[in-house]
Design an enzyme around this catalytic site. Structure first.
Site, short mmCIF file in Angstrom:
data_model
loop_
_atom_site.label_atom_id
_atom_site.label_comp_id
_atom_site.label_asym_id
_atom_site.label_seq_id
_atom_site.Cartn_x
_atom_site.Cartn_y
_atom_site.Cartn_z
N LYS A 1 5.14 -0.95 -4.57
CA LYS A 1 5.36 -0.27 -3.54
C LYS A 1 6.31 -1.04 -2.62
O LYS A 1 7.41 -0.07 -1.92
CB LYS A 1 4.00 -0.05 -2.70
CG LYS A 1 3.04 0.84 -3.44
CD LYS A 1 3.50 2.33 -3.32
CE LYS A 1 2.53 3.26 -4.35
NZ LYS A 1 3.15 4.65 -4.55
N SER B 1 1.71 2.45 0.66
CA SER B 1 0.38 2.08 1.00
C SER B 1 0.55 0.94 2.03
O SER B 1 1.42 0.02 2.18
CB SER B 1 -0.27 1.76 -0.22
OG SER B 1 -1.44 0.93 -0.17
N TYR C 1 0.70 -3.74 -8.24
CA TYR C 1 0.84 -2.46 -7.67
C TYR C 1 1.65 -2.70 -6.13
O TYR C 1 2.41 -1.87 -5.96
CB TYR C 1 -0.75 -1.95 -7.37
CG TYR C 1 -0.52 -0.81 -6.61
CD1 TYR C 1 -0.44 0.70 -6.92
CD2 TYR C 1 -1.23 -0.84 -5.19
CE1 TYR C 1 -0.23 1.28 -5.88
CE2 TYR C 1 -1.27 0.30 -4.19
CZ TYR C 1 -1.01 1.31 -4.86
OH TYR C 1 -1.10 2.61 -3.86
C1 UD1 Z 1 -8.01 -0.38 -2.09
C2 UD1 Z 1 -6.76 -1.08 -2.70
C3 UD1 Z 1 -5.62 -0.61 -1.90
C4 UD1 Z 1 -5.59 0.91 -1.78
C5 UD1 Z 1 -6.98 1.71 -1.37
C6 UD1 Z 1 -7.00 3.07 -1.59
C7 UD1 Z 1 -7.62 -3.30 -3.50
C8 UD1 Z 1 -7.55 -4.58 -3.45
N1 UD1 Z 1 -6.86 -2.33 -2.54
O1 UD1 Z 1 -8.44 -0.80 -0.71
O2 UD1 Z 1 -4.52 -0.97 -2.12
O3 UD1 Z 1 -4.54 1.66 -1.09
O4 UD1 Z 1 -8.02 0.90 -2.18
O5 UD1 Z 1 -8.14 3.78 -0.90
O6 UD1 Z 1 -8.12 -2.85 -4.29
N2 UD1 Z 1 -16.73 -2.14 -1.03
C9 UD1 Z 1 -18.00 -2.33 -1.19
N3 UD1 Z 1 -18.44 -1.77 -2.48
C10 UD1 Z 1 -17.82 -1.21 -3.41
C11 UD1 Z 1 -16.46 -0.74 -2.95
C12 UD1 Z 1 -15.74 -1.14 -2.10
O7 UD1 Z 1 -18.47 -2.90 -0.58
O8 UD1 Z 1 -18.21 -0.69 -4.36
C13 UD1 Z 1 -15.84 -2.21 0.15
C14 UD1 Z 1 -14.57 -3.52 0.18
O9 UD1 Z 1 -14.98 -4.60 0.01
C15 UD1 Z 1 -13.97 -2.96 1.33
C16 UD1 Z 1 -14.24 -1.61 1.52
O10 UD1 Z 1 -15.37 -1.14 0.86
O11 UD1 Z 1 -14.42 -3.42 2.45
C17 UD1 Z 1 -12.97 -0.63 1.05
O12 UD1 Z 1 -13.03 -0.84 -0.28
P1 UD1 Z 1 -12.02 0.19 -1.17
O13 UD1 Z 1 -12.38 1.69 -0.96
O14 UD1 Z 1 -11.90 -0.24 -2.58
O15 UD1 Z 1 -10.72 0.10 -0.56
P2 UD1 Z 1 -9.61 -1.33 -0.21
O16 UD1 Z 1 -10.17 -2.32 -0.68
O17 UD1 Z 1 -9.60 -1.26 1.36
#
Ligand code: UD1
Length: 336
Positions: A153, A125, A149
């Site tokens: 990895k 990842s 996690y």
């Molecule tokens: C997360 C994991 C990462 C994993 C990936 C799988 C964390 C810190 N990282 O990444 O290790 O490999 O998922 O896809 O958890 N967001 C919102 N609202 C929401 C959910 C997310 O605004 O309800 C935003 C987050 O702030 C971010 C983006 O959407 O900017 C993507 O978030 P998310 O899908 O959770 O992925 P990551 O945080 O990039």
């Protein structure tokens, strides 16, 4: 044609990779304990591929079971997905994560060594790059972890590198995924998180189906074009194809590699909401809330090495990702 063991092959990325490998002419044996996969995935894979699926129900920590599979199936190579993957949960239960993710890999490697199977693709990842804000991350960026996690990895990658360095018969492909989303073009398999999803796209999907009321956008004051977090979303079918290319390269050249699987294109949270709204045909409601602890502003891949080493290039756009996700989740609702 090769015979491939797919651990975690009934899960989200594993099931799409199963179909990619079968399409590429390989024979695939699934090992999955179904803790995070639906029971009907094997029959769906059979429907899509038109071929019977060989599935072992069991755990990658079960050495006796692994020995039996290697004895019975004449396996040529392994793609290893079976692992726990929720970052937040890993902070609460570090021992479970280390046990399953590191212990599972070590058990598998020992069984492979005993069986003389020394070709493995490992599911890693972009989390191994830790808390970084650099644009388009290259593979030689230093590794660091911000969660148990991430630790598992990095530990898995390091163990594999040492095994490959010690014995040239080992061929290891380390694939660092950015943000896999979307669903298979058949709309018969896709991501299916229970409860309230942590990740953005599955959360948006549940707002689109009406199961959740509105999207919480975690912060709009990041240093990005519209202030919301930017990520490199990659269609799960493109990602699956990356595994096929990785495995083929290992088997053809015997050379190990560690590559990013991303598109190199960053999309903001608002970009994703807009694209999903277009896919489902209605403006999805959202509100801006506080930043989520531990989030960084922008994470995108430098995808050049995967292109050079594997010939990998993601084909699908953000619109494709949202449309395929919507086809999958709306189909699920219609069938309830
Ligand atoms: C997360 C994991 C990462 C994993 C990936 C799988 C964390 C810190 N990282 O990444 O290790 O490999 O998922 O896809 O958890 N967001 C919102 N609202 C929401 C959910 C997310 O605004 O309800 C935003 C987050 O702030 C971010 C983006 O959407 O900017 C993507 O978030 P998310 O899908 O959770 O992925 P990551 O945080 O990039």
């Amino acid at each position: 044609m090769a015979r491939i063991l797919l651990t975690g092959g009934a899960g989200y990325i594993g099931s799409h990779t199963y179909l990619g490998l079968v399409e590429a002419g390989h024979e695939v044996v699934i090992l999955d304990n179904f803790t995070n996969a639906r029971d009907d995935v094997p029959e769906r894979l059979e429907r899509i591929s038109g071929r019977p699926a060989t599935v072992y129900r069991g755990d990658v920590l079960d050495r006796a079971l692994l020995d039996r599979i290697f004895a019975d199936q004449a396996i040529d190579g392994v793609v290893h997905f079976a692992a726990l993957k929720a970052v937040g949960e890993s902070v609460q239960k570090p021992l479970d994560y280390i046990h399953t993710n590191v212990g599972g890999l070590l058990t598998l490697l020992a069984a492979m060594e005993a069986a003389g199977v020394r070709c493995i693709v490992f599911s890693s990842s972009a989390t191994v790059y830790g808390d970084t804000d650099i644009q388009r991350i290259p593979e030689d960026h230093p590794r660091s972890h911000t969660s148990p996690y991430g630790y598992t990895k990095i530990t898995g990658e390091t163990a594999l590198e040492q095994v490959a360095a010690a014995d040239a018969r080992w061929a290891v492909g380390i694939l660092r995924y950015f943000n896999p989303v979307g669903a298979h073009r058949s709309a018969l398999i896709g991501e299916d998180p229970g409860d309230i999803p942590n990740n953005l796209m599955p959360y948006i999907a549940k707002v689109a189906t009406g199961e959740l009321r509105r999207i919480n956008v975690f912060g709009d004051d990041y240093n990005t074009p519209d202030g919301t977090g930017v990520r490199d979303y990659i269609h799960v079918e493109d990602l699956a194809h990356g595994h096929v290319l990785s495995l083929n390269a290992l088997m053809e050249t015997g050379e190990s590699h560690a590559v990013n699987l991303g598109t190199g294109i960053g999309s903001s949270v608002l970009d994703v909401i807009r694209a999903y709204s277009a896919a489902c045909g209605r403006d999805l409601p959202y509100r801006i809330v506080a930043r989520r602890q531990g989030d960084v502003s922008s994470v995108t891949a430098l995808p050049d090495k995967a292109r050079a080493v594997l010939g990998f290039e993601a084909q699908k756009t953000l619109d494709d990702m949202c449309r395929s996700s919507w086809a999958w989740v709306s189909g699920q609702i219609a069938n309830r």
